[in-house]
Design an enzyme around this catalytic site. Structure first.
Site, PDB file in Angstrom:
ATOM      1  N   HIS A   1       0.846  -1.187   0.000  1.00 48.34           N
ATOM      2  CA  HIS A   1       0.000   0.000   0.000  1.00 48.34           C
ATOM      3  C   HIS A   1       0.882   1.237   0.000  1.00 48.34           C
ATOM      4  CE1 HIS A   1      -3.178   2.810   1.137  1.00 48.34           C
ATOM      5  NE2 HIS A   1      -4.000   1.889   0.679  1.00 48.34           N
TER       6      HIS A   1
ATOM      7  N   ASP B   1      -7.852  -5.720   0.303  1.00 48.11           N
ATOM      8  CA  ASP B   1      -8.334  -6.534  -0.804  1.00 48.11           C
ATOM      9  C   ASP B   1      -7.859  -7.977  -0.766  1.00 48.11           C
ATOM     10  OD1 ASP B   1      -9.880  -4.607  -2.016  1.00 48.11           O
ATOM     11  OD2 ASP B   1      -8.133  -3.691  -2.946  1.00 48.11           O
TER      12      ASP B   1
END
Ligand code: CMC
Length: 428
Positions: free
Chosen positions: A316, A373
């Protein structure tokens, strides 16, 4: 200049200096409530003739915001000051929508009123149904959503005046309320089933489930386990500071474009596999790996730059620690599969992949951890959604964040049209 120390000097006393071409430029340093300070470079070009250069905005704050805070090093996510874990446990999605839009959790009366507004806006103009038939049956639901949401501005003229607070509020309610209806219609169209109208007696997540899975020829009962899980997934995705799609919404809105057009731009950006499309990509990756015995070979490919393979659902831009949403998602995943009595081999693959990656130097050095996710696809699959609906579900959930950020931007006197500059490089 470090944040979090609570002992910062007042903004007016603090400056950063830059010596450039023998000219010393002083720039104000501004502090937020928490988080890193920012150097205000707004006058840099005027005073030095230079721009800043920051592809991907890795060190650039584009606005000040009261909505969401992320501490990527510590793995903290707050909506209006409330930790995500607490909201996921104790609130429902509609309460979180109210929180993001209004700054505080609703009282009982406020909740009832808000619920009423959202519920009454869930239907779309009947004429919109004809839009759908213009798309090919095999169109990705995200492609359909980009088009249909953009078209909302041609139906709801009474909420496109961005300078009118009433219009902004109605547009916000319409967006939150209609997005599930549009996503469900896109799904129904793709599988050749009739559209199912919203039901005002159901809660937000339950209503979405019935619009997706009910058929006119038999009764449909919402499974409370599934509804609870979906509601939680929506909370986890509701907002995430100045991510790519939110920044897209803000940039589109900065020109004065109407809110429906701005949200359509956000949907387009979200679709990419580096952003909202990662949930679909992560599940496809798990399917491709297929079995835990294939993991070492796959990890080898991820680590080989020439292969161009990424571990989807990992890494991320902001989190350099475990994504707090991923933790809640992992728990939800176990809970849903357990309660529904589903044994999914992909969960074994995901858990082993995570275990190996968290002990592998490549991922440790780059601070790559599971993101939201990584597990969401397994839950959504267990609920009954095909992979093509994963990103539309993300869009349904993120709409409230987009619209809250859009509204904040319109109401911020410091905001101007977004207009980055460039480093021009001659061809040759
Ligand atoms: N697998 C393997 N290597 C990775 C991964 C990954 N998933 N993510 C980053 N890296 C490596 C990358 O190759 C680079 O290595 P090097 O320094 O040797 O060149 C380093 O880590 C830094 O990566 P980056 O691409 O410069 O980092 P970024 O901040 O620009 O990218 C990201 C962030 C999310 C796009 C990226 O981590 C990624 O592509 N992850 C997979 C897609 C994904 O799961 N996205 C969902 C994000 S969470 C939901 C959302 O907000 O949309």
């Amino acid at each position: 200049m470090n944040a979090h120390d609570g002992s910062k000097a007042p903004d007016s006393d603090r400056t950063a200096s830059l010596l450039i071409n023998n000219v010393q430029v002083k720039m104000p340093v501004r502090s937020g409530s928490i988080g890193p300070d920012v150097i205000d470079v707004g006058r840099l070009y005027r005073e030095s003739g230079c721009f800043t250069y920051d592809p991907g905005f890795t060190s650039t704050a584009n606005c000040s915001s009261k909505i969401t805070y992320i501490d990527g090093e510590e793995g903290i996510l707050l909506y209006r000051g409330y930790p995500i874990e607490q909201l996921a446990k104790s609130s429902n999605f509609l309460e979180v929508c109210y929180l993001l839009l209004n700054g505080e959790l609703p009282t009982e009366t406020q909740y009832k009123e808000f619920d009423g507004h959202i519920t009454r806006h869930t239907m779309v103009h009947e004429q919109m149904t004809r839009f759908f038939t213009g798309f090919r049956r095999d169109a990705h639901p995200m492609a359909v959503m980009c088009g249909v949401v953009g078209a909302l501005s041609s139906f709801y003229h009474d909420s496109t005046d961005i300078h009118d607070l009433k219009h902004r509020v109605i547009a916000s309610h319409r967006m939150v309320a209609k997005m599930p209806t549009i996503a469900a219609m896109a799904f129904k169209y793709s599988i050749g089933q009739p559209f199912i109208y919203p039901r005002n007696d159901l809660e937000f997540a339950s209503n979405f489930l019935q619009m997706c899975f009910a058929v006119p020829c038999e009764p449909y009962e919402v499974d409370p386990v599934v509804a609870k899980a979906l509601d939680r997934i929506m909370i986890l995705h509701a907002d995430h500071e100045q991510n790519a799609s939110t920044s897209t919404v803000r940039l589109a809105g900065s020109s004065g474009a109407n809110p429906f057009a701005c949200i359509a731009a956000g949907i387009a950006c979200l679709w990419g596999p580096a952003h909202g499309g990662a949930n679909e990509a992560a599940l496809k990756m798990l399917e491709e790996i297929g079995h835990v015995r294939n993991i070492p070979e796959f990890i080898k490919r991820v680590k080989d730059k020439n292969e161009g393979v990424r571990l989807m659902g990992f890494g991320h831009r902001v989190y350099k620690n475990y994504d707090p949403r991923a933790k809640v998602m992992q728990e939800t995943c176990h809970e849903v599969l357990g309660k529904l009595g589903i044994k999914d081999d992909l969960l074994d693959v995901a858990m082993e992949l995570e275990r190996i990656a968290l002990h592998d130097d490549y991922f440790i050095e780059k601070k790559l951890y599971p993101n939201v996710d990584f597990y969401s696809g397994i839950v959504l699959r267990a609920i009954g959604f095909p992979v093509s609906m994963f990103t539309p579900l993300f869009a349904v959930s993120r709409t409230v964040g987009w619209i809250a950020q859009w509204k904040e931007m319109i109401e911020d006197p410091e905001q101007k049209i977004g207009r980055p500059r460039q480093l021009y490089v001659k061809r040759g």
